[in-house]
Design a protein around this motif. Structure first.
Motif, PDB file in Angstrom:
ATOM      1  N   ASN A 173       1.150   6.557   1.437  1.00  0.00           N
ATOM      2  CA  ASN A 173       0.662   5.388   2.167  1.00  0.00           C
ATOM      3  C   ASN A 173      -0.855   5.436   2.101  1.00  0.00           C
ATOM      4  O   ASN A 173      -1.503   6.160   2.847  1.00  0.00           O
ATOM      5  N   GLU A 185      -4.464   3.006   1.321  1.00  0.00           N
ATOM      6  CA  GLU A 185      -5.055   1.689   1.097  1.00  0.00           C
ATOM      7  C   GLU A 185      -5.834   1.626  -0.205  1.00  0.00           C
ATOM      8  O   GLU A 185      -5.807   0.639  -0.921  1.00  0.00           O
ATOM      9  N   ARG A 186      -6.538   2.714  -0.518  1.00  0.00           N
ATOM     10  CA  ARG A 186      -7.361   2.693  -1.727  1.00  0.00           C
ATOM     11  C   ARG A 186      -7.145   3.938  -2.576  1.00  0.00           C
ATOM     12  O   ARG A 186      -7.926   4.228  -3.469  1.00  0.00           O
ATOM     13  N   SER A 232       0.804  -1.218   0.000  1.00  0.00           N
ATOM     14  CA  SER A 232       0.000   0.000   0.000  1.00  0.00           C
ATOM     15  C   SER A 232       0.838   1.269   0.000  1.00  0.00           C
ATOM     16  O   SER A 232       0.293   2.378  -0.026  1.00  0.00           O
TER      17      SER A 232
END
Length: 247
Positions: free
Chosen positions: A231, A233-234, A207
């Motif tokens: 950084n 996640e999505r 990620s």
């Protein structure tokens, strides 16, 4: 744009060489190739372009200065002839890619005058332990799931030539907010052509990615280096460039 070379004047043109160079420069001012208020290329660049000596270019510029078509200050010569507006491409917002796409993200930016990381010093040609302007940027979404940090070091070259950046030395205390969104605009207005080179590598888990950006000018002089770590996640790392159409 087609031009008559100074070595091949039209029949009957008995003007001195510097007069013909002045006329060629005047054509560029009138047709907007060099927009009003913009810095002219340096004497060395113009001499190479027209195949003449720098002294000839210097004499040609003096002709235009006496006519009020060019003004010269410590940063170079600038066009003063009114001309048609010239559209410029959308500017890149500094630091590129550091701002989250989430409109609710909170950001913070500061500058310090300090010794940069050794790898930055080497990339910029700075002597060991020599301090310079360092910019830190952080952007985080309200839920904390997207975090972006950027560390930028500016070279001695860019601080010497871009007054807007050099002024930050006096307020580089690491606490005063310092959004430098127009940094690339300031560089361009100082007559610097910007060449960006980005290297993207994965950091740790899947990620996180690191973008190392190096920017140099038309003379291959380093201007800045940025380490951007995303950084998310999505989140997506998006670079958007706008270039003007030719002609």
């Amino acid at each position: 744009m087609a031009r008559t070379t100074p070595h091949d004047p039209p029949p009957g043109d008995d003007r001195p060489l510097y007069g013909r160079i002045a006329a060629l420069l005047l054509d560029e001012l009138r047709d907007g190739t060099i927009p009003p208020g913009e810095r002219l290329p340096g004497e060395r660049h113009l001499a190479a372009r027209y195949g003449v000596s720098r002294e000839t270019v210097r004499q040609a510029l003096e002709v235009l200065r006496r006519s009020g078509l060019v003004a010269t200050d410590r940063r170079g010569s600038h066009a003063t002839l009114p001309g048609r507006p010239v559209e410029t491409p959308e500017s890149l917002t500094f630091p590129v890619g550091a701002r989250s796409a989430d409109p609710c993200a909170v950001d913070r930016a500061t500058v310090t005058w300090e010794t940069p990381p050794p790898e930055h010093a080497r990339a910029l040609g700075l002597a060991p332990h020599r301090p310079t302007l360092v910019h830190r940027y952080l952007s985080v979404t309200p839920d904390g799931r997207s975090l972006r940090t950027a560390l930028t070091t500016f070279s001695a070259v860019v601080l010497a030539e871009v007054a807007e950046l050099a002024r930050y030395r006096d307020r580089a205390d690491g606490a005063t907010p310092a959004q430098l969104r127009r940094a690339y605009d300031w560089m361009r207005k100082a007559g610097l052509t910007l060449h960006h080179r980005d290297s993207i590598t994965q950091v740790g888990d899947a990620s996180s990615v690191r973008v190392t950006r190096r920017v140099h000018d038309q003379y291959a002089r380093p201007l800045e280096i940025t380490d951007l770590v995303v950084n998310a996640e999505r989140d997506a790392l998006v670079y958007e460039f706008t270039l003007p159409a030719a002609g």
